[in-house]
Scaffold this motif. Structure first.
Motif, PDB file in Angstrom:
ATOM      1  N   LYS A   3     -17.276  43.069 -45.283  1.00  0.00           N
ATOM      2  CA  LYS A   3     -18.360  43.126 -46.251  1.00  0.00           C
ATOM      3  C   LYS A   3     -18.914  44.545 -46.316  1.00  0.00           C
ATOM      4  O   LYS A   3     -18.927  45.271 -45.319  1.00  0.00           O
ATOM      5  CB  LYS A   3     -19.477  42.157 -45.866  1.00  0.00           C
ATOM      6  CG  LYS A   3     -20.594  42.058 -46.901  1.00  0.00           C
ATOM      7  CD  LYS A   3     -21.592  40.982 -46.528  1.00  0.00           C
ATOM      8  CE  LYS A   3     -22.672  40.872 -47.614  1.00  0.00           C
ATOM      9  NZ  LYS A   3     -23.645  39.795 -47.286  1.00  0.00           N
ATOM     10  N   GLN A   4     -19.358  44.935 -47.508  1.00  0.00           N
ATOM     11  CA  GLN A   4     -20.022  46.229 -47.669  1.00  0.00           C
ATOM     12  C   GLN A   4     -21.485  45.982 -48.006  1.00  0.00           C
ATOM     13  O   GLN A   4     -21.813  45.182 -48.871  1.00  0.00           O
ATOM     14  CB  GLN A   4     -19.374  47.047 -48.786  1.00  0.00           C
ATOM     15  CG  GLN A   4     -19.989  48.442 -48.913  1.00  0.00           C
ATOM     16  CD  GLN A   4     -19.340  49.283 -49.996  1.00  0.00           C
ATOM     17  OE1 GLN A   4     -19.686  49.151 -51.169  1.00  0.00           O
ATOM     18  NE2 GLN A   4     -18.384  50.117 -49.610  1.00  0.00           N
ATOM     19  N   CYS A  41     -27.231  45.401 -38.464  1.00  0.00           N
ATOM     20  CA  CYS A  41     -25.925  46.062 -38.325  1.00  0.00           C
ATOM     21  C   CYS A  41     -25.832  46.654 -36.918  1.00  0.00           C
ATOM     22  O   CYS A  41     -26.767  47.313 -36.450  1.00  0.00           O
ATOM     23  CB  CYS A  41     -25.766  47.182 -39.355  1.00  0.00           C
ATOM     24  SG  CYS A  41     -25.916  46.634 -41.072  1.00  0.00           S
ATOM     25  N   ASN A  57     -19.506  49.578 -44.093  1.00  0.00           N
ATOM     26  CA  ASN A  57     -18.409  48.609 -44.173  1.00  0.00           C
ATOM     27  C   ASN A  57     -18.238  47.992 -42.799  1.00  0.00           C
ATOM     28  O   ASN A  57     -18.174  48.707 -41.785  1.00  0.00           O
ATOM     29  CB  ASN A  57     -17.104  49.302 -44.587  1.00  0.00           C
ATOM     30  CG  ASN A  57     -17.167  49.785 -46.030  1.00  0.00           C
ATOM     31  OD1 ASN A  57     -17.216  48.993 -46.953  1.00  0.00           O
ATOM     32  ND2 ASN A  57     -17.189  51.110 -46.203  1.00  0.00           N
ATOM     33  N   GLY A  58     -18.182  46.663 -42.760  1.00  0.00           N
ATOM     34  CA  GLY A  58     -18.051  46.019 -41.473  1.00  0.00           C
ATOM     35  C   GLY A  58     -17.662  44.570 -41.594  1.00  0.00           C
ATOM     36  O   GLY A  58     -17.410  44.046 -42.688  1.00  0.00           O
ATOM     37  N   ARG A  59     -17.629  43.933 -40.451  1.00  0.00           N
ATOM     38  CA  ARG A  59     -17.186  42.533 -40.393  1.00  0.00           C
ATOM     39  C   ARG A  59     -18.398  41.644 -40.110  1.00  0.00           C
ATOM     40  O   ARG A  59     -19.176  41.887 -39.196  1.00  0.00           O
ATOM     41  CB  ARG A  59     -16.146  42.388 -39.278  1.00  0.00           C
ATOM     42  CG  ARG A  59     -15.394  41.055 -39.281  1.00  0.00           C
ATOM     43  CD  ARG A  59     -14.286  41.098 -38.248  1.00  0.00           C
ATOM     44  NE  ARG A  59     -13.329  42.161 -38.544  1.00  0.00           N
ATOM     45  CZ  ARG A  59     -12.333  42.034 -39.424  1.00  0.00           C
ATOM     46  NH1 ARG A  59     -12.172  40.893 -40.087  1.00  0.00           N
ATOM     47  NH2 ARG A  59     -11.501  43.047 -39.629  1.00  0.00           N
ATOM     48  N   GLU A  60     -18.536  40.612 -40.921  1.00  0.00           N
ATOM     49  CA  GLU A  60     -19.626  39.671 -40.733  1.00  0.00           C
ATOM     50  C   GLU A  60     -19.387  38.823 -39.485  1.00  0.00           C
ATOM     51  O   GLU A  60     -18.303  38.275 -39.293  1.00  0.00           O
ATOM     52  CB  GLU A  60     -19.759  38.744 -41.945  1.00  0.00           C
ATOM     53  CG  GLU A  60     -20.373  39.399 -43.168  1.00  0.00           C
ATOM     54  CD  GLU A  60     -20.623  38.392 -44.276  1.00  0.00           C
ATOM     55  OE1 GLU A  60     -21.802  38.128 -44.566  1.00  0.00           O
ATOM     56  OE2 GLU A  60     -19.643  37.861 -44.829  1.00  0.00           O
ATOM     57  N   GLN A  69     -24.875  39.180 -38.188  1.00  0.00           N
ATOM     58  CA  GLN A  69     -24.820  40.628 -37.991  1.00  0.00           C
ATOM     59  C   GLN A  69     -23.618  41.190 -38.734  1.00  0.00           C
ATOM     60  O   GLN A  69     -22.667  40.473 -39.038  1.00  0.00           O
ATOM     61  CB  GLN A  69     -24.657  40.986 -36.499  1.00  0.00           C
ATOM     62  CG  GLN A  69     -25.828  40.649 -35.624  1.00  0.00           C
ATOM     63  CD  GLN A  69     -25.579  41.043 -34.175  1.00  0.00           C
ATOM     64  OE1 GLN A  69     -24.429  41.220 -33.762  1.00  0.00           O
ATOM     65  NE2 GLN A  69     -26.648  41.197 -33.408  1.00  0.00           N
ATOM     66  N   ILE A  70     -23.663  42.486 -38.986  1.00  0.00           N
ATOM     67  CA  ILE A  70     -22.493  43.222 -39.471  1.00  0.00           C
ATOM     68  C   ILE A  70     -22.001  44.106 -38.331  1.00  0.00           C
ATOM     69  O   ILE A  70     -22.736  44.972 -37.844  1.00  0.00           O
ATOM     70  CB  ILE A  70     -22.828  44.100 -40.697  1.00  0.00           C
ATOM     71  CG1 ILE A  70     -23.347  43.254 -41.850  1.00  0.00           C
ATOM     72  CG2 ILE A  70     -21.603  44.908 -41.119  1.00  0.00           C
ATOM     73  CD1 ILE A  70     -22.315  42.365 -42.494  1.00  0.00           C
ATOM     74  N   GLN A  71     -20.760  43.854 -37.874  1.00  0.00           N
ATOM     75  CA  GLN A  71     -20.138  44.736 -36.888  1.00  0.00           C
ATOM     76  C   GLN A  71     -19.564  45.931 -37.652  1.00  0.00           C
ATOM     77  O   GLN A  71     -18.583  45.813 -38.365  1.00  0.00           O
ATOM     78  CB  GLN A  71     -19.021  44.001 -36.137  1.00  0.00           C
ATOM     79  CG  GLN A  71     -19.507  42.884 -35.228  1.00  0.00           C
ATOM     80  CD  GLN A  71     -20.103  43.418 -33.932  1.00  0.00           C
ATOM     81  OE1 GLN A  71     -19.893  44.578 -33.576  1.00  0.00           O
ATOM     82  NE2 GLN A  71     -20.847  42.561 -33.239  1.00  0.00           N
TER      83      GLN A  71
END
Length: 748
Positions: A3-4, A41, A57-60, A69-71
């Motif tokens: 996800k961004q 984040c 940009n990261g992984r939910e 959280q966003i990793q």
């Protein structure tokens, strides 16, 4: 699921200063209907502040305790474009001096062109009510510095440098960092406090420098000599230096020997032959010892005075002050008046203060201008209280200037020197055992022949933290008159602190039976029991007993590591004396929690840091530079958004530290005995069970006991105390000031 997300940093709830790992909350200034206003984040961020605009940009993921959280896998910093985001950034505290209200006025005036105005036309900020032209320039500079800093931090991280250290490096070098990293990264070890050779070596090897490169060996040799200076040495024997350097670098001894000659040719080292031994000095230390030897002789001028006149003056002072000087005290007064240089030494209770005050009155009666000084702020304050005259730190008396990168005088320097000497007829310096060769050199350069210099100190105290064995070497050289006060006066003899200190110094065992009112011993054999008793004493028993606060009572320990070392004791004592609570800000640095209201100590000299004093209305009435090794204070405020800590030191000096400079301070509920030199406390607690024989010696115990004014409490092993009194082994110091003084006397 990838996800961004984008938005401004609403708050930073956690940051590891070394690797940049952070927990941040990103807030979208203009969220869509199906989006959350705020998202957590977690990941590694090179350098971000609250209010900055990020595209992430990261992984939910869903954390079991903290929820969605966003990793973070990648991110970029963007300039906020909407007025809402711009206002949020400016009002976050990221730019000092701009709060929420002022940010709103700026954005109302300039709208989406605000950043363009700050970068290209900063003078227009002065159109806003509340912003002066000086402040406008400051805002523009901060804005530009943050952009350049971020780029440099990212660049330095490629070499494995932590975020915290990268910020410090950038602040020192600025844009020059790229050139330095390419040409000679070992300069970092010379210039940046906290890096040292080992970190610089790791960086240089990553940058492609060879293991046996000229730069590396040279830096290694100088590092070993610098480290020896930290241990009090002014030189090292050649064999010792070569062995230590070869071991450090993992290279052959021959390579080190080759580079020694090059460093000597470049005048960075001096090699001296003495009794079949080759001694290696850093050039500055060699010439300092030599110059000090010469300057001491230049000042040692005899003065004629009629003994009968002086005896009459002493008698008048004795009558007025209702005192009676003994033979040695009177001798000290005579020597001070009759000689350009003299030394007064003696233990506690031997009348040093009374002698000094008599000398001051005699000199004042002659119309002489007198300056009083001591190595530390605490010692200077005590000298002021006992003499009734203003006393300064030596640094302040010599008018220290921290300098800057652009300073053509080479950074830190003293305004008072051979071209602008001190304006005084008499200079009296107390606690001279703390003076190292650097300070002696600076002091002597600022004194012209014809000025009397009186040095007062206890030669049996621990020597200076810095290089040299100054007081002992001067006494040993016999170049000037030395008066040793050894009589314990009646009032002082009533103090068990004083009598026990003298017994310790004479190698006599002391009574630990708790039959007196100011010297106690509580026998404990387990570390946890010692800690429990220490906490009980400092939190409950001792404050009312000595009429002081818990913060005034000092825990002194021989060691840094271990259960009864400084690091562990501070952690425990902080939990009791200044516990975590809502509304009290704190910041973690290198695994240590610093909290508002914490007692802290400056652990290295910082000549450039600024301080200011404010009146009760918050107006600054005095400014200066310099905070020094051993200065203690209280953390008054921690501001995460601006990444600053405010510490108030003694005499109301307020200092602002950036988070990146927090390696210069440590908690000070417990400190090492070495760090207590020159200080005096209402009560001292000594937790002692065991430790290295070289460390646990008579000299150390004597110094610790003499730091207490009203009460000493030893918690631990009586057997260890007895062994310390018997142990006269002290670490040998390689210094040759005594030799230089004798040599210079032969040339006169």
């Amino acid at each position: 699921m990838m996800k961004q997300v984008e938005g401004y940093v609403e708050r930073i709830t956690y940051r590891n200063e070394d690797n940049g790992y952070s927990v941040i909350y990103l807030s979208n200034p203009e969220p869509k209907a199906d989006e959350d206003d705020e998202v957590c984040c977690v990941g590694f961020f090179s350098f971000v502040s609250e209010g900055e605009y990020l595209v992430i940009n990261g992984r939910e993921t869903v954390h079991k305790s903290y929820g969605p959280q966003i990793q973070v896998e990648s991110y970029e910093t963007k300039r906020p474009s909407s007025q809402v985001a711009i206002e949020k950034y400016l009002g976050s505290g990221a730019i000092k001096g701009i709060g929420a209200a002022l940010a709103a006025r700026i954005v109302r005036r300039f709208g989406e062109k605000t950043f363009e105005i700050i970068e290209n036309e900063p003078e227009r900020l002065a159109e806003i009510k509340g912003i002066s032209m000086k402040m406008a320039v400051s805002v523009a500079k901060q804005f530009n510095d943050k952009r350049q800093m971020r780029q440099s931090v990212i660049f330095l991280q490629e070499y494995g440098i932590s975020v915290n250290m990268a910020v410090k490096i950038y602040k020192f070098y600025g844009e020059k960092i790229y050139e330095i990293m390419q040409q000679n990264p070992y300069r970092l070890a010379e210039d940046i406090a906290g890096i040292g050779f080992k970190i610089a070596d790791t960086i240089a090897l990553k940058a492609g420098f060879n293991q046996d490169s000229e730069f590396r060996i040279k830096a290694g040799i100088l590092y070993v000599l610098q480290q020896s200076g930290s241990n009090g040495h002014c030189y090292l024997p050649e064999t010792e230096l070569i062995d230590e350097t070869a071991g450090l670098l993992g290279i052959e001894r021959e390579n080190v020997e080759r580079e020694l000659d090059n460093l000597t040719l470049n005048k960075e080292l001096v090699i001296e032959e003495c009794d079949g031994e080759r001694r290696l000095y850093q050039s500055n230390l060699y010439y300092m010892e030599m110059n000090c030897g010469r300057m001491l002789h230049d000042l040692n001028i005899p003065y004629k005075i009629k003994p009968a006149v002086l005896e009459k003056k002493i008698a008048a002072i004795e009558k007025k002050d209702k005192i009676e000087l003994d033979k040695m005290q009177k001798d000290a007064v005579f020597q001070a008046v009759q000689n350009g240089i003299m030394i007064i030494t003696g233990g506690p209770g031997t009348g040093k203060t009374t002698t000094i005050n008599t000398i001051i009155q005699i000199m004042e009666s002659e119309g002489f201008d007198i300056l009083l000084a001591a190595p530390t702020g605490r010692a200077a304050k005590r000298m002021s209280e006992t003499s009734g005259m203003e006393a300064q730190t030596i640094h302040r008396m010599l008018e220290i200037d921290g300098g800057s990168l652009d300073d053509d005088r080479g950074g830190m320097h003293f305004e008072r020197n051979e071209t602008k000497p001190l304006e005084a007829d008499v200079i009296i310096v107390d606690e001279f055992s703390m003076v190292d060769i650097y300070m002696l050199n600076a002091l002597l350069k600022a004194i012209v022949p014809g000025t009397r210099l009186i040095m007062v100190g206890d030669v049996n105290q621990l020597p200076s933290v810095g290089p040299g064995n100054v007081l002992k070497d001067m006494i040993k050289s016999e170049f000037c008159n030395v008066v040793k006060l050894n009589r314990i006066f009646r009032q002082a003899a009533e103090s068990q602190i004083v009598t026990n200190a003298h017994k310790i110094n004479d190698g006599e065992q002391i009574s630990l039976d708790n039959k007196n009112m100011d010297f106690f011993h509580l026998e404990r054999s387990a570390g946890k029991d010692v800690i429990n008793v220490t906490v009980q004493l400092i939190m409950k028993n001792l404050p009312p007993y000595v009429d002081a606060t818990s913060y005034d009572i000092q825990v002194l320990t021989p060691m840094r590591k271990g259960e009864l070392g400084v690091e562990n004791l501070n952690k425990v004592l902080q939990a009791y004396m200044n516990p975590r609570m809502d509304g009290k800000n704190e910041h973690e640095f290198h695994g240590v929690i610093f909290r508002e209201n914490d007692k802290v100590m400056q652990i290295k000299n910082n000549y450039q840091i600024k301080w200011e004093r404010k009146n009760r209305f918050g107006d600054v009435y005095e400014e200066g530079t310099g905070v020094f090794n051993g200065d203690t204070g209280i953390i008054k405020q921690i501001i995460e958004a601006a990444e600053v800590v405010y510490v108030e030191y003694e005499e109301g000096k307020i200092v602002e530290y950036n988070f990146s400079d927090m390696d210069e301070m440590e908690l000070a509920y417990a400190i090492t005995i070495h760090k207590s030199q020159g200080s005096e406390y209402p009560a001292v607690i000594l937790p002692i069970i065991s430790g290295p024989r070289m460390l646990l010696n008579r000299n150390l115990l004597y110094t610790a006991v003499t730091r207490a004014k009203k009460c000493v409490t030893i918690v631990g092993s009586s057997d260890t105390v007895r062994r310390m009194i018997k142990n006269v082994n002290e670490q040998k110091r390689y210094s040759t000031l005594c030799q230089r003084i004798i040599e210079m006397g032969e040339y006169k």
